[in-house]
Design a protein around this motif. Structure first.
Motif, PDB file in Angstrom:
ATOM      1  N   ASP A 106     -75.233 -27.644 -30.617  1.00  9.66           N
ATOM      2  CA  ASP A 106     -75.205 -27.668 -32.034  1.00  9.66           C
ATOM      3  C   ASP A 106     -73.856 -27.429 -32.538  1.00  9.66           C
ATOM      4  O   ASP A 106     -73.404 -26.260 -32.187  1.00  9.66           O
ATOM      5  CB  ASP A 106     -76.245 -26.873 -32.726  1.00  9.66           C
ATOM      6  CG  ASP A 106     -76.607 -26.992 -34.292  1.00  9.66           C
ATOM      7  OD1 ASP A 106     -76.120 -27.771 -34.698  1.00  9.66           O
ATOM      8  OD2 ASP A 106     -77.141 -25.919 -34.845  1.00  9.66           O
ATOM      9  N   GLU A 107     -73.434 -27.901 -33.674  1.00  5.91           N
ATOM     10  CA  GLU A 107     -72.120 -27.512 -34.479  1.00  5.91           C
ATOM     11  C   GLU A 107     -71.142 -27.517 -33.475  1.00  5.91           C
ATOM     12  O   GLU A 107     -70.490 -26.720 -33.341  1.00  5.91           O
ATOM     13  CB  GLU A 107     -72.105 -26.059 -35.181  1.00  5.91           C
ATOM     14  CG  GLU A 107     -73.845 -25.823 -35.856  1.00  5.91           C
ATOM     15  CD  GLU A 107     -73.722 -26.787 -37.092  1.00  5.91           C
ATOM     16  OE1 GLU A 107     -72.672 -27.602 -37.602  1.00  5.91           O
ATOM     17  OE2 GLU A 107     -74.618 -26.582 -38.099  1.00  5.91           O
TER      18      GLU A 107
ATOM     19  N   THR B  89     -82.404 -30.612 -36.280  1.00  4.34           N
ATOM     20  CA  THR B  89     -83.365 -29.595 -35.167  1.00  4.34           C
ATOM     21  C   THR B  89     -84.505 -30.400 -34.447  1.00  4.34           C
ATOM     22  O   THR B  89     -84.603 -30.324 -33.160  1.00  4.34           O
ATOM     23  CB  THR B  89     -83.379 -28.452 -35.643  1.00  4.34           C
ATOM     24  OG1 THR B  89     -82.508 -27.808 -36.496  1.00  4.34           O
ATOM     25  CG2 THR B  89     -83.671 -27.311 -34.489  1.00  4.34           C
TER      26      THR B  89
HETATM   27 MG    MG Z   1     -78.767 -27.009 -38.031  1.00  5.24          MG
END
Ligand code: MG
Ligand code: ADP
Length: 697
Positions: free
Chosen positions: A404-405, A310
């Protein structure tokens, strides 16, 4: 001028309305699943097969091995302990007894099972309280006459909402009657098929939709039948081609070069309570180099859970902000997005950066004002779910999109972002916590450059992992009681493989109730996929804020959830999960300073493969090492759903299982892109469908 189309009725693109019985209503239901042309039905492949050509003696049933049985009803029990339940005990000549268990049923259905009634049922037996049981088996009541067995394997198709299984099979059968012969269908060079000893497409499709009784069921179930390999190689090729083209197309467009001095980045680094790890610094340097170019960055950052992705994303965002441009950060769920929002606000607002929240549940006036700020550029960093990417969200000048992800997003959604920039397309930074081995990364992410944060911040105590046989549950419960008494928090994850959400939710509900009974002093919460998002979030939040001691959950919690105080994780049925998923789940603990532990509960006896997986987890916490081991272990023979690899999901192919095809796929892709772009087009259109438009747009 209209062009006459030969084979109008055998054409892969013929609309489904050309099939008898397909009216507008049905057409719409099919279209909702992306099934538009005949070809889409040809490629709507069974997700499994059921062998109803034989009967198994009840006494010989093996847990986990699907079978068809026939017997007479011995006893029926309707219970209402926590919710309605119907249990029907069947016995047959082998003198074995099997329980059929139903959670949903109508009174009328319950009444059918009068003692003595002859029942034929198909399902997967599992250990239950009273010996083996089948939960929601498919079944049929038989009279006393003859009831012939099936003479072919039954394909089981992925469900389509609003279309019954029988109807769907009929439709697919009709579509298959129009399978063209020869070149109209076959797109792979004959050489490659001969070399790999694979059947032509026509033959493969017919076999997969109608496997004869003597087909190799084990191979079919494992996805290793030559007919499946034939489809897999073409699908892998299609994805490879599509990704490479997207990359070429995207990078041929401009992007805004972010070449600032990095003043804001320096200020952030100075303000952080920690120093970047060497790996974070290296990856950020790579990102920065990409961003400084006038063509879009397409980079994937792989980093184990807790590796600190992050903050790297935040620094990248600051490079856009410094230049007066916008950055967006998206996560697959509101929960994760909110977590990011909190982090980014904490880091960026002290630097005077305006961070804005935009998610699906932001509505009405709040949404309008957020959208306005996004549109006029007041919002410099925008955080949210993929609602961000929906139409109607106009950015003032989006320079960087961070996702993200990634595996929850998929290429399609990622690409939808390309329209959001003003001068050129936005740079894209994709972050994933599911490391995959290099060989696979080349295929899974053919459109991305890959970097790895392969080091954890210092001072983390590795999660101590133990494997425990399910019989030792009482000890474990004691241990949870003790840990929670010390103020620690624990997760209890319930898993069932290849079961519907409903069945998994049921199991979690049962565990929840049992734990409540065993641990009356603990505050216990429950989350599963069947709950409304708001309820799920409220429970997660309560857990996060320490208002719950124990959280019983299904794998919905697997990705990204950060509750540093949680230091104990129990994973039930760990023997059935893949390494990658176990590692992901385990990553939910060990995020704070307390020593954490993970208990892998398993049902004995363990297969050799399952034992090796659990041992691997006990030995190492390194996601990259685990990914390599996963690849090595998941050879032929062991069945794990694709869902657990965290990789893109394919209709037929499985990147891990079919990894041996990849080198060929890469060579073939090169060749087709150079020599036969029109064939490449057709392959992509066939498999990737809608997304293909991005490739040539
Ligand atoms: Mg994360
Ligand atoms: P992930 O890669 O799983 O997304 P996060 O970015 O959530 O990891 O980081 C996990 C935790 O580690 C966060 O609390 C974050 O602030 C912290 N962190 C990140 N980088 C470092 C570092 N270099 N040293 C110490 N803590 C760090």
């Amino acid at each position: 001028m209209p062009v006459a189309r030969p084979h109008a009725f055998t054409d892969a693109d013929s609309p489904l309305s050309s099939l008898p019985g397909v009216g507008p209503a049905l057409r719409e239901k099919l279209a909702a699943r992306g099934l538009v042309g005949l070809q889409d039905l040809w490629l709507h492949l069974p997700r499994g097969y059921e062998d109803r050509t034989a009967l198994a003696p009840i006494r010989g049933l093996q847990p986990g091995v699907p079978a068809q049985v026939e017997g007479r009803v011995e006893a029926v029990e309707r219970g209402f302990r926590y919710r309605p339940m119907l249990r029907v005990a069947l016995s047959d000549e082998s003198r074995g007894t099997l329980v059929l268990r139903f959670f949903h049923f109508r009174a009328q259905q319950a009444a059918q099972f009068a003692p003595g009634t002859r029942v034929r049922a198909y399902g997967t037996p599992r250990p239950g309280q009273l010996g083996l049981e089948m939960v929601h088996p498919s079944y049929r009541l038989l009279g006393d006459g003859d009831a012939p067995l099936g003479d072919a394997l039954d394909p089981v198709y992925p469900e389509i909402e609003g279309i019954g299984a029988g109807n769907l099979r009929k439709l697919i059968g009709l579509a298959l009657q129009r399978l063209p012969a020869g070149d109209a269908l076959e797109l792979l060079p004959p050489g490659i098929l001969a070399e790999l000893d694979l059947p032509p497409l026509r033959e493969a499709l017919r076999l997969l939709h109608n496997p004869p009784a003597d087909a190799d069921l084990a191979a079919l179930q494992a996805g290793l039948h030559p007919a499946q390999r034939r489809l897999a190689i073409e699908e892998l090729l299609a994805h490879q081609l599509s990704l490479r083209r997207q990359r070429i197309a995207l990078q041929s467009e401009g992007a805004q070069a972010l070449t600032g001095e990095g003043m804001l980045v320096e200020r952030l680094r100075g303000a952080l309570p920690f120093a970047l790890t060497a790996a974070q610094a290296r990856v950020f340097a790579q990102v920065r180099e990409d961003l400084a170019r006038p063509r879009p960055m397409l980079r994937l950052v792989q980093g184990d859970v807790g590796s600190g992705k992050t903050v790297v994303a935040a620094m990248a965002a600051l490079l856009a902000v410094e230049q007066g441009l916008q950055a967006a950060l998206m996560a697959p769920t509101e929960l994760l997005a909110e977590q990011h929002f909190t982090n980014l606000c904490g880091w960026l607002e002290p630097l005077g950066v305006r961070v804005r929240w935009l998610a699906g549940k932001v509505t009405g006036k709040a949404r309008r004002s957020a959208l306005e700020e996004v549109a006029d550029g007041t919002a410099q960093v925008v955080v949210g779910t993929h609602a961000l990417m929906q139409e109607g969200v106009a950015f003032h000048d989006l320079a960087l999109a961070i996702v993200d992800e990634q595996h929850r997003f998929g290429v399609h959604q990622r690409l939808a972002l390309r329209d959001k920039g003003r001068a050129g397309v936005p740079h894209q930074l994709v972050m994933t916590a599911t490391p995959i081995p290099r060989t696979l990364a080349m295929s899974a992410y053919a459109d991305l450059d890959v970097s790895a944060i392969d080091e954890l911040p210092p001072g983390r105590t590795p999660v101590a992992t133990i494997a425990l046989a399910a019989e030792r549950r009482p000890e474990l419960i004691e241990r949870i009681r003790a840990a929670c008494a010390e103020g620690r928090q624990a997760y209890w994850v319930c898993t069932l493989i290849d079961e519907s959400d409903e069945v998994v939710a049921q199991a979690a509900q049962g565990t929840f109730e049992a734990l409540q009974a065993a641990l009356p002093r603990l505050r216990i919460g429950l989350v599963h996929g069947r709950l409304k998002p708001a309820a799920k979030q409220a429970t997660m939040l309560a857990f996060k804020q320490g208002e719950l001691d124990l959280l019983v959950a299904t794998t919905v919690i697997e990705v990204g959830v950060d509750v540093p105080n949680a230091s104990l994780m129990v994973i039930e049925n760990a023997e059935r999960l893949g390494l990658a998923q176990l590692h992901q789940l385990r990553g939910r603990v060990g995020r704070g300073s307390a020593a954490s532990s993970c208990v892998l509960l398993y049902q004995s006896p363990l297969s050799a493969m399952a034992r090796e997986r659990l041992d691997t987890l006990r030995r190492t916490n390194d996601g990259f090492a685990i990914a390599e081991k996963d690849l090595q272990l998941r050879g032929p023979g062991e069945l794990l759903g694709t869902r657990q690899t965290g990789l893109a999901s394919f209709r037929m192919a499985d990147l891990v299982r079919d990894a041996d095809l990849l080198p060929r796929v890469h060579v073939l892709a090169d060749r087709l892109l150079q020599e036969s772009p029109e064939i490449a087009d057709r392959i992509v259109a066939r498999w990737v469908g809608g997304a293909a438009r991005y490739a040539s747009a």
